[in-house]
Design a protein around this motif. Sequence first.
Motif, PDB file in Angstrom:
ATOM      1  N   GLN A 176     -11.203  16.621   1.889  1.00  0.00           N
ATOM      2  CA  GLN A 176     -11.637  15.647   2.899  1.00  0.00           C
ATOM      3  C   GLN A 176     -10.420  14.909   3.473  1.00  0.00           C
ATOM      4  O   GLN A 176     -10.303  14.732   4.687  1.00  0.00           O
ATOM      5  CB  GLN A 176     -12.608  14.655   2.233  1.00  0.00           C
ATOM      6  CG  GLN A 176     -13.086  13.531   3.101  1.00  0.00           C
ATOM      7  CD  GLN A 176     -14.222  13.992   3.976  1.00  0.00           C
ATOM      8  OE1 GLN A 176     -14.333  15.168   4.282  1.00  0.00           O
ATOM      9  NE2 GLN A 176     -15.074  13.085   4.380  1.00  0.00           N
ATOM     10  N   VAL A 228       3.278   0.330  -6.086  1.00  0.00           N
ATOM     11  CA  VAL A 228       3.553  -0.612  -7.177  1.00  0.00           C
ATOM     12  C   VAL A 228       3.629   0.211  -8.458  1.00  0.00           C
ATOM     13  O   VAL A 228       2.661   0.867  -8.832  1.00  0.00           O
ATOM     14  CB  VAL A 228       2.437  -1.664  -7.296  1.00  0.00           C
ATOM     15  CG1 VAL A 228       2.676  -2.564  -8.507  1.00  0.00           C
ATOM     16  CG2 VAL A 228       2.362  -2.489  -6.017  1.00  0.00           C
ATOM     17  N   LYS A 268      -9.154  14.844   7.344  1.00  0.00           N
ATOM     18  CA  LYS A 268      -9.067  13.576   8.086  1.00  0.00           C
ATOM     19  C   LYS A 268      -7.643  13.297   8.558  1.00  0.00           C
ATOM     20  O   LYS A 268      -7.434  12.791   9.650  1.00  0.00           O
ATOM     21  CB  LYS A 268      -9.527  12.420   7.208  1.00  0.00           C
ATOM     22  CG  LYS A 268     -11.037  12.314   7.096  1.00  0.00           C
ATOM     23  CD  LYS A 268     -11.397  11.073   6.304  1.00  0.00           C
ATOM     24  CE  LYS A 268     -12.889  10.869   6.276  1.00  0.00           C
ATOM     25  NZ  LYS A 268     -13.271   9.740   5.426  1.00  0.00           N
ATOM     26  N   GLN A 327      -8.791   5.719   1.524  1.00  0.00           N
ATOM     27  CA  GLN A 327      -9.363   7.071   1.536  1.00  0.00           C
ATOM     28  C   GLN A 327     -10.470   7.188   2.575  1.00  0.00           C
ATOM     29  O   GLN A 327     -10.557   8.174   3.289  1.00  0.00           O
ATOM     30  CB  GLN A 327      -9.913   7.422   0.148  1.00  0.00           C
ATOM     31  CG  GLN A 327      -8.883   7.376  -0.959  1.00  0.00           C
ATOM     32  CD  GLN A 327      -7.814   8.453  -0.804  1.00  0.00           C
ATOM     33  OE1 GLN A 327      -7.789   9.201   0.164  1.00  0.00           O
ATOM     34  NE2 GLN A 327      -6.911   8.510  -1.775  1.00  0.00           N
ATOM     35  N   ASP A 375       0.845  -1.197   0.000  1.00  0.00           N
ATOM     36  CA  ASP A 375       0.000   0.000   0.000  1.00  0.00           C
ATOM     37  C   ASP A 375       0.879   1.245   0.000  1.00  0.00           C
ATOM     38  O   ASP A 375       1.857   1.327   0.751  1.00  0.00           O
ATOM     39  CB  ASP A 375      -0.913  -0.005   1.230  1.00  0.00           C
ATOM     40  CG  ASP A 375      -1.946   1.122   1.182  1.00  0.00           C
ATOM     41  OD1 ASP A 375      -2.361   1.494   0.073  1.00  0.00           O
ATOM     42  OD2 ASP A 375      -2.327   1.615   2.252  1.00  0.00           O
TER      43      ASP A 375
HETATM   44  C1  LIG Z   1      -9.097  11.753  -1.888  1.00  0.00           C
HETATM   45  C2  LIG Z   1     -10.330  10.915  -1.655  1.00  0.00           C
HETATM   46  C3  LIG Z   1     -11.021  11.020  -0.451  1.00  0.00           C
HETATM   47  C4  LIG Z   1     -12.179  10.259  -0.238  1.00  0.00           C
HETATM   48  N1  LIG Z   1     -12.858  10.400   0.940  1.00  0.00           N
HETATM   49  C5  LIG Z   1     -14.024   9.738   1.110  1.00  0.00           C
HETATM   50  C6  LIG Z   1     -14.821   9.929   2.271  1.00  0.00           C
HETATM   51  O1  LIG Z   1     -14.433  10.678   3.160  1.00  0.00           O
HETATM   52  N2  LIG Z   1     -16.002   9.307   2.355  1.00  0.00           N
HETATM   53  C7  LIG Z   1     -16.467   8.478   1.359  1.00  0.00           C
HETATM   54  O2  LIG Z   1     -17.562   7.944   1.460  1.00  0.00           O
HETATM   55  N3  LIG Z   1     -15.715   8.245   0.272  1.00  0.00           N
HETATM   56  C8  LIG Z   1     -14.539   8.861   0.103  1.00  0.00           C
HETATM   57  N4  LIG Z   1     -13.804   8.665  -1.035  1.00  0.00           N
HETATM   58  C9  LIG Z   1     -14.286   7.674  -2.002  1.00  0.00           C
HETATM   59  C10 LIG Z   1     -13.532   6.392  -1.618  1.00  0.00           C
HETATM   60  O3  LIG Z   1     -12.547   6.122  -2.495  1.00  0.00           O
HETATM   61  C11 LIG Z   1     -14.288   5.244  -1.002  1.00  0.00           C
HETATM   62  O4  LIG Z   1     -15.464   4.934  -1.610  1.00  0.00           O
HETATM   63  C12 LIG Z   1     -13.467   4.018  -0.577  1.00  0.00           C
HETATM   64  O5  LIG Z   1     -12.348   4.431   0.130  1.00  0.00           O
HETATM   65  C13 LIG Z   1     -13.087   3.082  -1.700  1.00  0.00           C
HETATM   66  O6  LIG Z   1     -12.336   2.014  -1.183  1.00  0.00           O
HETATM   67  P1  LIG Z   1     -11.202   1.288  -2.041  1.00  0.00           P
HETATM   68  O7  LIG Z   1     -10.621   0.256  -1.153  1.00  0.00           O
HETATM   69  O8  LIG Z   1     -11.737   0.894  -3.349  1.00  0.00           O
HETATM   70  O9  LIG Z   1     -10.116   2.408  -2.362  1.00  0.00           O
HETATM   71  P2  LIG Z   1      -9.240   3.366  -1.457  1.00  0.00           P
HETATM   72  O10 LIG Z   1      -9.826   3.603  -0.142  1.00  0.00           O
HETATM   73  O11 LIG Z   1      -8.963   4.550  -2.334  1.00  0.00           O
HETATM   74  O12 LIG Z   1      -7.879   2.563  -1.244  1.00  0.00           O
HETATM   75  C14 LIG Z   1      -6.960   2.367  -2.290  1.00  0.00           C
HETATM   76  C15 LIG Z   1      -5.583   2.134  -1.690  1.00  0.00           C
HETATM   77  O13 LIG Z   1      -4.718   1.714  -2.729  1.00  0.00           O
HETATM   78  C16 LIG Z   1      -3.484   2.344  -2.587  1.00  0.00           C
HETATM   79  N5  LIG Z   1      -2.848   2.389  -3.914  1.00  0.00           N
HETATM   80  C17 LIG Z   1      -3.343   2.915  -5.049  1.00  0.00           C
HETATM   81  N6  LIG Z   1      -2.487   2.726  -6.062  1.00  0.00           N
HETATM   82  C18 LIG Z   1      -1.423   2.060  -5.548  1.00  0.00           C
HETATM   83  C19 LIG Z   1      -0.193   1.592  -6.102  1.00  0.00           C
HETATM   84  N7  LIG Z   1       0.107   1.744  -7.404  1.00  0.00           N
HETATM   85  N8  LIG Z   1       0.677   0.979  -5.276  1.00  0.00           N
HETATM   86  C20 LIG Z   1       0.384   0.803  -3.949  1.00  0.00           C
HETATM   87  N9  LIG Z   1      -0.762   1.233  -3.384  1.00  0.00           N
HETATM   88  C21 LIG Z   1      -1.652   1.848  -4.173  1.00  0.00           C
HETATM   89  C22 LIG Z   1      -3.799   3.704  -2.003  1.00  0.00           C
HETATM   90  O14 LIG Z   1      -2.707   4.231  -1.295  1.00  0.00           O
HETATM   91  C23 LIG Z   1      -4.991   3.391  -1.093  1.00  0.00           C
HETATM   92  O15 LIG Z   1      -4.571   3.152   0.229  1.00  0.00           O
HETATM   93  C24 LIG Z   1     -12.636   9.385  -1.251  1.00  0.00           C
HETATM   94  C25 LIG Z   1     -11.919   9.265  -2.446  1.00  0.00           C
HETATM   95  C26 LIG Z   1     -10.778  10.023  -2.653  1.00  0.00           C
HETATM   96  C27 LIG Z   1     -10.051   9.904  -3.956  1.00  0.00           C
END
Ligand SMILES: Cc1cc2nc3c(=O)[nH]c(=O)nc-3n(C[C@H](O)[C@@H](O)[C@H](O)COP(=O)(O)OP(=O)(O)OC[C@H]3O[C@@H](n4cnc5c(N)ncnc54)[C@H](O)[C@@H]3O)c2cc1C
Length: 505
Positions: free
Chosen positions: A179, A93, A183, A45, A37
Amino acid sequence: MTAASTHADVAVVGAGPAGLAAAVAAAEAGASVAVVDAAAQPGGQYWRHRPETVVPEPDGHGHHDWSVYLDLRSRFDAARALGRITYLPGRSVWMAQKDDGGFTLRTTPTIASPAPVAPSRPQGAHPADVTAQAEGGGAGAGAGAVSARRLVLCTGGYDRQLPVPGWDLPGVMAAGGLQAFVKANGSLPGRRFVIAGTGPFLLPVAAGIAAAGGIVVAVLEASAPSAWLPHLKAAAGVPEKALEGAAYAAVFARHRIPYRTRSIVTEVLGSDRVEAVRTARADADGRVLPGSERVYEDVDVVGFGWGFTPQLELPVSLGVRTRVDADGSLVGVVDDRQESSVPGLFLAGEVTGVGGAALAVLEGFAAGSAAGGSSALPAKAAARAARHRRFARAMHEAHPVPAGWSDWLTPETIVCRCEEVTAGEIVAARSDLEAADSRSLKSFTRTGMGWCQGRVCGFAASCLAEGNQPSETSLAATARRPLAAPVSLGELASLEDAAAEGAVH
Ligand SMILES: Cc1cc2nc3c(=O)[nH]c(=O)nc-3n(C[C@H](O)[C@@H](O)[C@H](O)COP(=O)(O)OP(=O)(O)OC[C@H]3O[C@@H](n4cnc5c(N)ncnc54)[C@H](O)[C@@H]3O)c2cc1C
């Protein structure tokens, strides 16, 4: 310094809601798991929180579903303590390859990521060695490699932005960025805020600012509540969203936050930084209603939220089948086990469609279970995921990017901020040089060729080139980035050494 290679049955990229769930499910199914990560601590996020090394420890204040996070986190930490999960935080990555044995990930320390530090823990988390302690070479170490038979990509997304005159002024931020700032820091990047764009995400952003002591001058929502009328059944399928909405309404009332629908920012005003915004009422297509313009003075931060763009570099580089989702985003296609068109490669969370954290967790469980060799999600969880998907679709249809948004631009409006390419130059390339997609725009105007590689302007540039509806081809060309993260020349050169040793096929 070179980080050690890590080998596992399953590799998971991302430790957000989807990645945490995938890692836990795969480990609990008996697989060995490596989690890479980019962030320094788990949460992604949605559950982004203050550094766990700072007291007082995070208590979930300002977070929804914190108990879900604590449950996932304690199972994650328990699996780490048993040696089932190897956690590699603070590493990006930058390249993924498929070979006969499975997948190889090339990792590099994340730029600007604080080095993982010794334990402190969020309330209720597993007491054992919980923090982002690098295993097998974390932040601070050099290049590293992870190989695994199966791969789960949970890389989430980033803010989707639309240009508007003045959006290149300091003080303009993406709503998600705002946001994340609040946070992660528990403080504000300004005093008086306007939040504009579309979708329910504007609500937590404004509520978070108010709770942190900021003044929200206005929230401007381009859509109208009536847009939900055709989708009441889908909305009723996820009643917790209505409760969440009611809680935000109470916060808005308490802090007297004006919430204006069918309203847009047509211009950000200021000389060296944001000072004010010009706004207007708009019709259903986003076209300005004459005579409805007004100016909000004394604004120092504008947060724009037009949805999110799934982060698809790694899935696209591995050749997964993609499609355009209801919100106009390019997403990865998966089956009901979250497996992509590439055998052994699973996708979960925002990369399969922007649908929120609860759906990301469910998809993560499904992907992790399948990748770890366990059976599919229980029927109840699968039904819940289906309801969340229907809700997400309804949300996208009720809060579309307004069809007429390009009318807000002037020829001088900068669209690609890295390369300073204007809307006029893009329109000229389209009409005079037949640049009808993001790829041709790159060649003719350098749009999307700067530092962000089209992450910020890619969607808007594709719309401008193609007359509002971007095609899958154009979006895929924007998502195709051979290097998914910045990497040093030394690390690129080391690929050749690895190939010579037969480690890369
Ligand atoms: C800036 C931001 C803030 C947000 N805040 C909120 C919120 O407050 N409330 C809400 O409802 N939704 C929020 N969202 C929407 C949000 O993305 C969620 O719906 C939820 O977090 C999605 O979960 P996920 O696991 O798919 O992705 P994420 O939570 O985005 O997790 C993805 C992870 O992958 C990692 N990653 C990405 N690319 C790479 C790589 N190449 N190598 C290594 N690691 C990598 C990132 O560091 C991250 O930790 C936000 C989105 C963004 C972009």
